[in-house]
Design a protein around this motif. Structure first.
Motif, PDB file in Angstrom:
ATOM      1  N   ARG A 110     -12.881 -12.295  30.971  1.00 18.80           N
ATOM      2  CA  ARG A 110     -13.759 -12.637  29.855  1.00 18.80           C
ATOM      3  C   ARG A 110     -14.450 -13.954  30.162  1.00 18.80           C
ATOM      4  O   ARG A 110     -13.859 -14.860  30.733  1.00 18.80           O
ATOM      5  CB  ARG A 110     -12.971 -12.801  28.570  1.00 18.80           C
ATOM      6  N   GLU A 115     -14.618 -13.806  21.224  1.00 12.36           N
ATOM      7  CA  GLU A 115     -15.179 -12.485  21.532  1.00 12.36           C
ATOM      8  C   GLU A 115     -16.644 -12.374  21.131  1.00 12.36           C
ATOM      9  O   GLU A 115     -17.430 -11.739  21.822  1.00 12.36           O
ATOM     10  CB  GLU A 115     -14.355 -11.392  20.843  1.00 12.36           C
ATOM     11  N   ARG A 116     -17.033 -12.988  20.053  1.00 15.70           N
ATOM     12  CA  ARG A 116     -18.425 -12.915  19.603  1.00 15.70           C
ATOM     13  C   ARG A 116     -19.357 -13.534  20.631  1.00 15.70           C
ATOM     14  O   ARG A 116     -20.343 -12.929  21.027  1.00 15.70           O
ATOM     15  CB  ARG A 116     -18.565 -13.615  18.247  1.00 15.70           C
ATOM     16  N   ALA A 119     -19.242 -11.488  23.869  1.00 19.51           N
ATOM     17  CA  ALA A 119     -20.068 -10.279  23.802  1.00 19.51           C
ATOM     18  C   ALA A 119     -21.542 -10.621  23.959  1.00 19.51           C
ATOM     19  O   ALA A 119     -22.281  -9.922  24.661  1.00 19.51           O
ATOM     20  CB  ALA A 119     -19.820  -9.549  22.486  1.00 19.51           C
ATOM     21  N   ARG A 122     -22.191 -11.543  27.597  1.00 21.79           N
ATOM     22  CA  ARG A 122     -22.168 -10.353  28.460  1.00 21.79           C
ATOM     23  C   ARG A 122     -23.434  -9.523  28.319  1.00 21.79           C
ATOM     24  O   ARG A 122     -23.793  -8.779  29.224  1.00 21.79           O
ATOM     25  CB  ARG A 122     -20.925  -9.511  28.163  1.00 21.79           C
ATOM     26  N   SER A 123     -24.102  -9.637  27.187  1.00 19.23           N
ATOM     27  CA  SER A 123     -25.334  -8.876  27.007  1.00 19.23           C
ATOM     28  C   SER A 123     -26.511  -9.521  27.748  1.00 19.23           C
ATOM     29  O   SER A 123     -27.546  -8.893  27.906  1.00 19.23           O
ATOM     30  CB  SER A 123     -25.667  -8.746  25.520  1.00 19.23           C
ATOM     31  N   LEU A 174     -25.676  -9.444  17.012  1.00 17.31           N
ATOM     32  CA  LEU A 174     -24.262  -9.138  16.777  1.00 17.31           C
ATOM     33  C   LEU A 174     -23.887  -9.376  15.321  1.00 17.31           C
ATOM     34  O   LEU A 174     -23.136  -8.602  14.731  1.00 17.31           O
ATOM     35  CB  LEU A 174     -23.372  -9.979  17.681  1.00 17.31           C
ATOM     36  N   ASP A 178     -22.615  -6.362  12.618  1.00 20.05           N
ATOM     37  CA  ASP A 178     -21.278  -6.382  12.029  1.00 20.05           C
ATOM     38  C   ASP A 178     -21.302  -6.141  10.520  1.00 20.05           C
ATOM     39  O   ASP A 178     -20.286  -5.814   9.931  1.00 20.05           O
ATOM     40  CB  ASP A 178     -20.593  -7.725  12.292  1.00 20.05           C
TER      41      ASP A 178
END
Length: 190
Positions: A110, A115-116, A119, A122-123, A174, A178
Motif C-alpha cells: 500500500r 485507505e482513502r 485509493a 493508486r488511481s 471517492l 461513498d
C-alpha cells in the motif's frame, strides 16, 4: 609486482568521502525504495544505488548528493521493474509448457496507511505519484525533485501542480462515490 599510485594533486583518495555519504543517506535511500517495492528488493536497490555511487563518486554533485542518489535509485527501480516483468513473462511461458500454470503473487505494498488517500493515489499515474511522493514523503525541494525526475525545475513544478490537482479530483470523486445515490421517484400516471 604491485604498483603504488603516488598521493598528490589530482589523485583521488581511495574513499573520497564515500563512507560519509553512506552514513548520511543509506537509510533514506532504503526508505525511498521500500515505499515502492518489497523489503528484500528495496535492500537490493539501495545496495545497487550505492555501488553505482561508488563507481561514479567523482561525479556526485557536492551541493545535492541526496537528490543525485534518489535519481540513481529511481533508475535502478525502473531496471528492476523491467527485469521483473521479463522474468514473469518467461516464467509464464515456462509454466504454460508443462501445464501447471500458477498465479503469481503480487508483492506491491500500500502507498499509504489511509485507505482513502491510498485509493486516490493508486488511481493516479505513476508519474503523478512519483511527483507527490518526492515532495511529500522524501521532503525534497522542487529543485531536488526535478533532478530525481530528470527534468527541469519548471517542468517538475507543472508536473507537481497537475498531480496535486488530479489527487484532489480523485479524492473528491471517492468522497462522492461513498455517499448513497438518491434516485428521484417517477410519478405514476393514473
Amino acid at each position: 609486482m604491485t604498483l603504488k599510485r603516488p598521493r598528490g594533486a589530482g589523485v583521488p583518495e581511495p574513499d573520497d568521502g564515500f563512507a560519509e555519504l553512506w552514513d548520511a543517506y543509506y537509510d533514506d535511500v532504503l526508505s525511498y525504495a521500500a515505499r515502492r517495492v518489497d523489503p528484500e528488493t528495496a535492500r537490493d536497490v539501495a545496495a545497487e544505488t550505492f555501488l553505482i555511487a561508488w563507481r561514479r563518486r567523482a561525479r556526485i554533485p557536492a551541493d545535492r548528493p541526496f537528490a543525485w542518489l534518489l535519481h540513481v535509485a529511481r533508475n535502478v527501480l525502473a531496471n528492476e521493474t523491467r527485469g521483473r516483468r521479463r522474468r514473469l513473462r518467461l516464467w509464464g511461458r515456462l509454466k504454460d509448457h508443462d501445464g501447471t500454470r500458477e498465479p503469481v503473487a503480487d508483492v506491491s505494498h500500500r502507498l499509504v496507511e489511509d485507505e482513502r488517500i491510498g485509493a486516490a493515489l493508486r488511481s493516479l499515474s505513476a508519474r503523478d505519484r512519483e511527483a507527490l511522493q518526492l515532495i511529500g514523503w522524501e521532503e525534497l525541494s522542487v529543485r531536488e525533485a526535478a533532478i530525481v525526475a530528470g527534468c527541469s525545475e519548471a517542468a517538475f513544478s507543472v508536473r507537481l501542480h497537475r498531480a496535486r490537482h488530479r489527487l484532489s479530483a480523485a479524492l473528491a470523486e471517492l468522497d462522492t462515490s461513498d455517499r448513497p445515490v438518491l434516485v428521484p421517484l417517477a410519478k405514476r400516471s393514473a
